[in-house]
Design an enzyme around this catalytic site. Sequence first.
Site, PDB file in Angstrom:
ATOM      1  N   ASP A 432      -1.042   1.801  13.472  1.00 44.06           N
ATOM      2  CA  ASP A 432       0.265   2.326  13.093  1.00 44.06           C
ATOM      3  C   ASP A 432       0.820   3.374  14.034  1.00 44.06           C
ATOM      4  O   ASP A 432       2.009   3.647  14.033  1.00 44.06           O
ATOM      5  CB  ASP A 432       0.089   3.057  11.748  1.00 44.06           C
ATOM      6  CG  ASP A 432       0.623   2.234  10.608  1.00 44.06           C
ATOM      7  OD1 ASP A 432       1.350   1.274  10.866  1.00 44.06           O
ATOM      8  OD2 ASP A 432       0.300   2.575   9.458  1.00 44.06           O
TER       9      ASP A 432
HETATM   10  C1  GLC Z   1      -3.851   3.792   7.957  1.00 46.63           C
HETATM   11  C2  GLC Z   1      -2.813   2.813   7.449  1.00 46.63           C
HETATM   12  C3  GLC Z   1      -3.101   1.402   7.949  1.00 46.63           C
HETATM   13  C4  GLC Z   1      -3.291   1.371   9.451  1.00 46.63           C
HETATM   14  C5  GLC Z   1      -4.344   2.384   9.870  1.00 46.63           C
HETATM   15  C6  GLC Z   1      -4.473   2.474  11.378  1.00 46.63           C
HETATM   16  O1  GLC Z   1      -5.069   3.547   7.317  1.00 46.63           O
HETATM   17  O2  GLC Z   1      -2.779   2.816   6.041  1.00 46.63           O
HETATM   18  O3  GLC Z   1      -2.064   0.535   7.600  1.00 46.63           O
HETATM   19  O4  GLC Z   1      -3.664   0.068   9.827  1.00 46.63           O
HETATM   20  O5  GLC Z   1      -4.003   3.658   9.371  1.00 46.63           O
HETATM   21  O6  GLC Z   1      -3.337   3.020  11.960  1.00 46.63           O
END
Ligand code: GLC
Length: 737
Positions: A432
Site C-alpha cells: 500500500d
Molecule cells: C496493511 C494493509 C494491507 C496491505 C499491507 C501492506 O496491512 O491493510 O492491505 O497489503 O498493509 O502494505
Amino acid sequence: MPSSDFKGETLYLRIKDGQGYKVFSPFFVPTLDPYDRFECRVGLGYTRIISEFYGLRTEVTIFVPSGGAVEVRDIEITNTTAAPIEVDAVPLVEYTHPNALQQFTNADWIPQTMQSRAVQDGEFTILVQYPFMFRDTKLNIFSSNLPASSYETDRKLFLGDNEYGTWARPLSLQQAELSNTQANRGDNIAALLHHLGPIAPGETRRLITLLCQEANVEAAQTLLERWRKPEEVDRAMGELSAFWDEYLSTLQVDTPESAMNAMLNVHNPHQCFITRSWSRYLSYYQLGMGSRGIGIRDSSQDVLAIIPNMPQDAKAFLKTLLSFQKRNGSALHLFNPLTLEGSHGDSAEMEDRPDYYSDDHLWSILGIAAYLKETGDFDFLDEAVPFFDKDKQGQAIETVSVLEHIQRGLKFTRNDVGGHGLPLLGFADWNDTINLAKGAESLFTAHLYGRTLIEMIALLEQLGQDSAEWRIAYEEMKARVETAAWDGDWYLRYFDYDGTPLGSEQNEKGKIFLNGQSWAVLSGFASPERARKAMDAVNEHLNTKYGIKLSTPGFDGYDPRFGGVTTYPSGAKENGGIFLHPNPWAVIAETLLGDGDRAYEYYAQINPAARNDNIELYESEPYVYPQNVLGDEHPQFGLARNSWLSGTASWMYQAGTQWILGIRAEYNGLRVTPVIPKAWKGFSAARKFRGATYQIEVVRAGEGNAVSLEVDGKAVEGNIIPLAPAGATVAAVATLR
Ligand code: GLC
C-alpha cells in the site's frame, strides 16, 4: 492501573476488616506480593482474568453469548483463607460517547449530553446511560444478578475529591455506600455496590453483570432476566466451547514440533476467525473510525483460511466482496461492513494518481477457487452478483454471474498494462505504501495475475470448458516478466513511470524486495534456476532471525516520488521492516521449490509461540501473529506491533497446513504432498473434507518429497486421496521417499 483516560470495564473488591476498607481491583496488578497471582487468559470467544489477592481468588469470565445481544461478566470469588472474609463487590463500566473521537476532542458538546438514570426492577438495580440525542432510541444498560445497595453514575463523585481521587484508589470506596447520583452531564460511569457479606473459608460466591444496548428498559427486561440466571450463563459457555470444538475439528495435526501444533490446532485458526470477522476494522492500532473500512484485498485473503471450517460463510462473504467490483473489472479498495458503503481508500486523496489499486480485484479469484475445491459447489459460479456501479436511483447497473466477475477481473489486468506490457501499478499493489507516479508497472500484480490465471485455467478444465484464451494470457505475461524483470541475481519489483526499475541492484535503496521473489515462484513465471537463485537472494539479503524483511536497504528520508513507505524510518513497517504478511509467501515458495528445511525455518522463526522467550523485546502476544516486527536496520530490531489483525494469520495457516504439511483440497480429492524438514520422521493429521474424515499418517522413508500413497490399505496413483462418501472415515498413509 490505567490513568485518568481509562474507558472500559473493571471490578473493585473491598474487604472489611475492622480497620476500615481494603480496596483493590482483581483486574489490575498492584505490586505483586509473592503470594499474589494474576493471570489473563484469552480463550476462544471469551477472556478470563484470574487473580488472587489478600486470600481472595477471583475468576472473571467475560464473553458475549451467541446472538450477541449482551455482554456477560461472570464473576466468581472464593475465600482461600481459613477465616471468613467480608467482601463488597463493585463492578464498573466507564462510558464513552458513541462518537469516540469527539469524546477526546470536544469538551463542550460531549459532557453536556451524557446522562444516566437508575431504575429499580424489584430487588435489582438497572443503570441506564445515553447521550441525550439517543434517549429514546439507544440506551446503554448495566445490571447484575444480585441486589445492589447503592450505585454511582458520575465519575467525578466515584473518584472523589473533585477527581483528585484515582482509578487506583477511588475515594468513594472508602465510604460505606456510593452516592446514588443519576448523572445529568459529564463523564458517566455505571458502578453497583453489592454487599456479599462474610464469605466462609473455601466458599465461592458468584456475581453476574450484564451490559447491553436497547431502545428502552422494557425491551431489555427479557434479556436481563434471562442472563441473570447462572444456568443460562453456563449453558452459553457450553455452547461456545461446542462451537470451537467443532470449528477446530476440521483439521487437527500432530507434528514433532509442539509450537507448530499449538498454533495450527488452536491459536492460528482462532486468529483466522477473528481476521475474517474484523479484517483490520477494529483494532487499537488501525482505527475503525473515519474512512478506514474493511479492505477488499485484506478480506479476500483473510477468507482463504476459514474456507475449510466455514464454507457457507466464506461463500456469502465472497459474494459481498464481489459486489465491490466495478464493471470495468477493477474493485473498490474498502467497504464498511455495517453500511456496505464502498470507497477508494487513500487512492482518492492524490489527484495526479490512479484511483484504483492494481491487485484488489484479483484476490477474490483465489477465494472462489479455494471454495469450489473445498465444497464442489460449482453452482456458485452461476450465482448472480451485481457490480458496484449504480444508476441515479442507486440501483446496480449490471448483475452478472460469479464466473463473469472472475473473467472481468482478469480482463482488466490483461488490458491495463504499461511500457513493458506489465500490469500498471494503479495507486499501489499489495504494498500500500509504494505510490509511484501514474504509468508505473507492478511485478507483484503481474505475479498475482499469473497465480489467478493458474486457478482460472484449472477451473475451466475442471468444468470441461475451453481455457485457451487464458493459457495464452498466462504465457504472454510470463514471457514479459522473464524478458523484462530479471535483474541478474533476483527479480525486480516495479518499473517507475519512466521505466526506471525499483528492486534492482542499481537502486541505492530498495535494491531487493521479498515479494518480487516469492511471487515469481508462486506465479510459476520464474524458471527453476531463476526461482532458486531469487529465493537464495532472499535468504542472503532479507532473512533475519526474527523473520524476513520486506525489502532492503530501507529508504532514508521522506521522498514523495515513492510515497508512504518513506514516511517510516528504515527498518519500520514496509520500509525494510519485517512485515510478516509476506513471510508465509516465502514459506510457500520454498515448498514449491522442495526445500522443506528452509520452509520450516521461515515458518518457525516467526511463530509467536517461539518468541515467548524474549517477550520483553517482542512485546506481542505469544499466540497471535502481529503485522510487523522492526527490522535489523532499526534500533529496536525484534519489537512487534499490530497484533491480531494481520493477513499473516491467514497465510501462515495456509502455509503451515497446505504447503508444509501439504494437505490441500482439490476438485477431485484431498492432496497430500508434504514438504517437511528432513529431520522429521513424519506427522499425522485428521482433516474433515466434504463430509468425510481423513486420518492421514505421513511417514518419512527417505530424504525427498516424493509421495507414495495408500488409502485404506490400497496403493493409489499420485498424491490425491480420492473423494470418499460423506460420513466415511478414510485412513491414508503417505510415505515420503
Ligand atoms: C496493511 C494493509 C494491507 C496491505 C499491507 C501492506 O496491512 O491493510 O492491505 O497489503 O498493509 O502494505
